[in-house]
Design an enzyme around this catalytic site. Structure first.
Site, short mmCIF file in Angstrom:
data_model
loop_
_atom_site.label_atom_id
_atom_site.label_comp_id
_atom_site.label_asym_id
_atom_site.label_seq_id
_atom_site.Cartn_x
_atom_site.Cartn_y
_atom_site.Cartn_z
N ARG A 31 13.22 -8.40 13.76
CA ARG A 31 12.35 -7.69 14.96
C ARG A 31 11.26 -8.38 15.26
O ARG A 31 10.91 -9.16 14.78
CB ARG A 31 11.96 -6.23 14.34
CG ARG A 31 12.87 -5.25 13.91
CD ARG A 31 12.05 -3.85 13.90
NE ARG A 31 10.78 -4.40 13.30
CZ ARG A 31 9.80 -3.34 12.97
NH1 ARG A 31 10.09 -1.98 13.19
NH2 ARG A 31 8.79 -3.58 12.26
N ARG A 68 -11.30 3.21 9.21
CA ARG A 68 -10.92 1.97 9.42
C ARG A 68 -12.13 1.29 10.12
O ARG A 68 -12.01 0.09 10.31
CB ARG A 68 -9.79 2.10 10.82
CG ARG A 68 -8.54 2.33 10.36
CD ARG A 68 -7.69 2.29 11.45
NE ARG A 68 -6.25 2.78 11.32
CZ ARG A 68 -5.32 2.52 10.75
NH1 ARG A 68 -5.47 1.00 10.37
NH2 ARG A 68 -4.15 2.71 10.56
N ARG A 94 -1.64 -9.66 13.19
CA ARG A 94 -1.90 -8.48 12.45
C ARG A 94 -2.64 -8.70 11.29
O ARG A 94 -3.80 -7.91 10.98
CB ARG A 94 -0.52 -7.72 12.30
CG ARG A 94 0.27 -6.83 13.36
CD ARG A 94 1.58 -6.56 12.89
NE ARG A 94 1.42 -5.42 11.80
CZ ARG A 94 2.48 -5.28 11.25
NH1 ARG A 94 3.79 -5.85 11.23
NH2 ARG A 94 2.51 -4.47 10.31
N LYS A 130 0.60 -1.19 0.02
CA LYS A 130 -0.05 0.04 -0.14
C LYS A 130 0.88 1.20 0.03
O LYS A 130 0.57 2.14 -0.61
CB LYS A 130 -0.86 -0.06 1.04
CG LYS A 130 -1.92 0.95 1.24
CD LYS A 130 -3.23 0.60 2.21
CE LYS A 130 -2.52 0.60 3.48
NZ LYS A 130 -2.20 2.07 4.35
N ARG A 180 11.61 -10.10 6.60
CA ARG A 180 12.32 -8.77 6.92
C ARG A 180 13.30 -8.90 7.94
O ARG A 180 13.42 -9.50 8.78
CB ARG A 180 11.16 -7.80 7.22
CG ARG A 180 10.91 -6.93 6.44
CD ARG A 180 9.52 -6.09 7.01
NE ARG A 180 9.93 -5.36 8.03
CZ ARG A 180 10.13 -3.97 8.18
NH1 ARG A 180 10.18 -3.25 7.09
NH2 ARG A 180 10.42 -3.37 9.35
#
Ligand SMILES: [Zn+2]
Length: 214
Positions: free
Chosen positions: A159, A87, A170, A13, A126
């Site tokens: 992380r 949202r 999430r 996005k 990541r």
């Protein structure tokens, strides 16, 4: 045409919003950025938002919507892309009202769709340098020496936010939260689904067709 862009974490996005701004000259309205700017500049709405955040409470929709409205006033007939807002269905309805008052409307609500397995791969791969913050990816952009930053020699780690359990949660939250918004925009005939798993230039080309009313 004004649009709202939706996408799960990792769906691209941010990349697509940036392309829309750069190549189509649209104005990006990101509520995250609005909050940060309003608080930093200590505007009236910024102070109100800060007061709620200091109490550990969510900023009420009315405050967020007024912040968006302040941007709408200054658009000077440019088209905009909303990012990170609405949202909830209540926010979508509130947004619809203020847009109508300004003679504006959302043309399309575009959802970037990427299969969950692909998102998990993108996000859990990541790696970040602890020293300088450089971002790597085990498949698409590995560090030259495993675990060592190309830029500064710092330690490159995963992380906690990028671990699979956290990411899965999430993604689930995103799905749950967007379900009512999908229905809302479907009812309004504004719902568009785009394949976000393609190369980013193909995604952008499809987006452009929608935005330009093709
Ligand atoms: Zn580094």
């Amino acid at each position: 045409m004004n649009i709202v862009l939706f996408g799960a974490p990792g769906a691209g996005k941010g990349t697509q919003s940036a392309l829309i701004v750069e190549k189509l000259g649209m104005v990006q309205i990101s509520t995250g950025d609005l909050f940060r700017a309003a608080i930093k500049n200590k505007t009236e709405l910024g102070k109100q938002a800060q007061a709620f955040m200091d109490k550990g409470e969510l900023v009420p929709d009315s405050v967020t919507i007024q912040m968006v409205d302040e941007v709408l006033v200054n658009l000077k007939s440019k088209s905009f892309i909303l990012d990170g807002f609405p949202r909830t269905q209540a926010q979508a309805e509130g947004l619809g009202k203020i847009l109508k008052q300004r003679g504006l409307e959302i043309g399309k609500a575009i959802f970037l769709e990427v299969p969950k397995e692909e998102l998990l791969g993108r996000l859990t791969g990541r790696r970040v340098c602890k020293a300088c913050g450089a971002v790597y990816h085990v498949q698409t952009k590995p560090a030259k020496v495993d675990g060592v930053c190309d830029n500064c020699g710092g330690e490159v780690v995963q992380r906690n936010d990028d671990k699979v359990d956290v990411i899965a949660t999430r993604l689930k939250t995103y799905e749950d939260n967007t379900l009512p918004l999908r229905s809302y925009y479907k009812e309004q005939g504004k719902y568009v689904e785009l394949n976000g798993a393609q190369d980013s230039d193909k995604v952008f080309s499809a987006l452009k067709t929608v935005v330009q009313g093709g």
